[in-house]
Design a protein around this motif. Structure first.
Motif, short mmCIF file in Angstrom:
data_model
loop_
_atom_site.label_atom_id
_atom_site.label_comp_id
_atom_site.label_asym_id
_atom_site.label_seq_id
_atom_site.Cartn_x
_atom_site.Cartn_y
_atom_site.Cartn_z
N GLY A 123 5.67 16.18 17.20
CA GLY A 123 4.18 15.65 17.16
C GLY A 123 4.45 14.49 16.03
N PHE A 124 3.33 13.66 15.96
CA PHE A 124 3.27 12.61 14.70
C PHE A 124 2.94 13.35 13.40
CE2 PHE A 124 0.80 9.34 12.16
CZ PHE A 124 1.76 8.43 12.31
N ASP A 125 3.72 13.34 12.54
CA ASP A 125 3.46 13.87 11.19
C ASP A 125 3.51 15.34 11.11
OD1 ASP A 125 3.76 11.15 9.91
OD2 ASP A 125 1.64 11.02 9.67
N ASP B 163 10.27 8.59 4.02
CA ASP B 163 8.94 8.49 4.51
C ASP B 163 8.11 8.08 3.24
OD1 ASP B 163 6.29 8.95 5.31
OD2 ASP B 163 7.05 9.66 7.07
N ILE B 164 7.70 6.92 3.14
CA ILE B 164 6.72 6.42 1.81
C ILE B 164 5.41 7.13 1.98
CG2 ILE B 164 5.93 4.54 0.58
CD1 ILE B 164 8.28 2.85 1.75
N PRO B 165 4.57 7.18 3.00
CA PRO B 165 3.43 7.72 2.80
C PRO B 165 3.70 9.33 2.65
CG PRO B 165 3.40 6.43 4.71
CD PRO B 165 5.07 6.49 4.32
N LEU B 166 4.52 9.87 3.05
CA LEU B 166 4.83 11.38 2.79
C LEU B 166 5.26 11.59 1.08
CD1 LEU B 166 5.35 14.40 3.13
CD2 LEU B 166 7.71 13.92 3.95
N ALA B 167 6.04 10.42 0.76
CA ALA B 167 6.19 10.66 -0.59
C ALA B 167 4.99 10.34 -1.61
CB ALA B 167 7.22 9.39 -1.08
N ALA B 168 3.84 9.69 -1.01
CA ALA B 168 2.53 9.43 -1.76
C ALA B 168 1.98 10.65 -1.57
CB ALA B 168 1.94 8.46 -1.07
N ARG B 169 1.85 11.38 -0.70
CA ARG B 169 1.28 12.58 -0.47
C ARG B 169 1.51 13.74 -1.38
NH1 ARG B 169 0.76 13.87 5.37
NH2 ARG B 169 -0.45 15.68 4.95
N VAL B 170 3.14 13.80 -1.51
CA VAL B 170 3.39 14.77 -2.32
C VAL B 170 3.46 14.50 -3.85
CG1 VAL B 170 4.90 15.78 -0.52
CG2 VAL B 170 5.98 14.30 -2.23
N ASP C 87 3.72 5.28 -10.43
CA ASP C 87 3.80 3.94 -10.93
C ASP C 87 3.93 2.83 -9.64
OD1 ASP C 87 2.62 4.78 -13.46
OD2 ASP C 87 4.68 4.53 -14.28
N SER C 88 5.00 3.25 -8.87
CA SER C 88 5.63 2.45 -7.91
C SER C 88 4.74 2.54 -6.53
CB SER C 88 7.27 2.72 -7.98
OG SER C 88 7.46 3.89 -7.39
N ILE C 89 4.38 3.67 -6.29
CA ILE C 89 4.08 4.19 -4.89
C ILE C 89 3.27 3.10 -4.12
CG2 ILE C 89 2.15 5.68 -5.24
CD1 ILE C 89 4.91 6.14 -2.84
N ALA C 90 2.14 2.86 -4.79
CA ALA C 90 1.10 1.82 -4.33
C ALA C 90 1.90 0.48 -3.77
CB ALA C 90 0.23 1.65 -5.20
N GLN C 91 2.73 0.10 -4.65
CA GLN C 91 3.56 -1.24 -4.27
C GLN C 91 4.60 -0.79 -2.98
OE1 GLN C 91 6.09 -2.71 -7.28
NE2 GLN C 91 6.68 -4.61 -5.91
N LEU D 223 3.99 1.46 -0.74
CA LEU D 223 2.96 1.57 0.76
C LEU D 223 2.68 0.03 1.16
CD1 LEU D 223 0.99 4.61 -0.40
CD2 LEU D 223 2.38 4.36 1.50
N SER D 224 2.36 -0.84 0.18
CA SER D 224 2.01 -2.00 0.58
C SER D 224 3.09 -2.81 1.13
CB SER D 224 1.31 -2.98 -0.71
OG SER D 224 0.39 -2.44 -1.32
N MET D 225 4.28 -2.70 0.67
CA MET D 225 5.45 -3.26 1.23
C MET D 225 5.75 -2.83 2.69
SD MET D 225 7.50 -5.75 1.21
CE MET D 225 7.52 -6.43 -0.32
N ARG D 226 5.53 -1.33 2.77
CA ARG D 226 5.91 -0.89 4.00
C ARG D 226 4.89 -1.27 5.10
NH1 ARG D 226 2.98 2.67 6.68
NH2 ARG D 226 3.93 4.17 8.11
N ASN D 227 3.50 -1.38 4.73
CA ASN D 227 2.60 -1.80 5.54
C ASN D 227 2.67 -3.21 6.14
OD1 ASN D 227 1.42 0.79 5.50
ND2 ASN D 227 -0.05 0.29 3.92
N PHE D 228 3.11 -4.07 4.95
CA PHE D 228 3.38 -5.40 5.44
C PHE D 228 4.62 -5.64 6.44
CE2 PHE D 228 5.69 -9.44 4.00
CZ PHE D 228 4.98 -10.25 4.70
#
Length: 158
Positions: free
Chosen positions: A61-63, A83-90, A108-112, A114-119
């Motif tokens: 299942g998803f996630d 998985d960048i979203p998983l990295a952000a969560r941990v 410091d880098s996770i927001a950028q 995540l943005s690149m991944r979403n783009f």
């Protein structure tokens, strides 16, 4: 259900897409440094006989695997994931995260990232061929081993 390892800092692996050479590095490090390594996946995994290595199969299942890792990871633990979203969560829980190519995810880098991944996901959704990741090279394996050694050294300095 994942059996809780000791609360010494441990390593959690998002194992479904983790390259075999990285798993092998982790297996050797687990015994050498006597650190618990738990591979989490939605499929059955083979692990070497070691009291420091375990595999946990979660439902498909998803996630689902991501959720299990986030639930059990704690401050000071290391999470290995692409998985960048998983990295952000941990990272929010105070754990550290690196990808199998040895790139550390940081607050410091996770927001950028995540943005690149979403783009890139939006581009793919619009039909743009963004290519895939480059081939996994020995330099990636070495970069991962260096990051892991650094984490193990900091863990031992506690």
């Amino acid at each position: 259900m994942i059996a809780e390892p000791s609360r010494e800092p441990c390593i959690w692996v998002d194992a479904d897409a983790c390259p075999v050479p990285i798993k092998e590095i982790l297996f050797r490090a687990a015994d050498r440094a006597q650190v618990q390594v738990t591979l989490v996946a939605n499929q059955m995994l083979r692990t070497p006989p070691s009291r420091f290595v375990r595999a946990s199969q979660v439902a498909g299942g998803f996630d689902v695997a991501d959720d299990a890792i986030v639930e059990h990871a704690a401050a000071g633990d290391l999470v290995v994931t692409q998985d960048i979203p998983l990295a952000a969560r941990v990272l929010e829980k105070g754990a550290q995260a690196i990808n199998p190519r040895g790139v550390a995810f940081t607050t410091d880098s996770i927001a950028q990232q995540l943005s690149m991944r979403n783009f890139m996901e939006e581009l793919r959704g619009a039909g743009v061929d963004t290519g895939g990741p480059s081939a996994f090279h020995p330099r990636d394996r070495q970069a991962f081993a260096n990051q892991l050694d650094g984490w193990l050294s900091r863990r031992g300095a506690r």
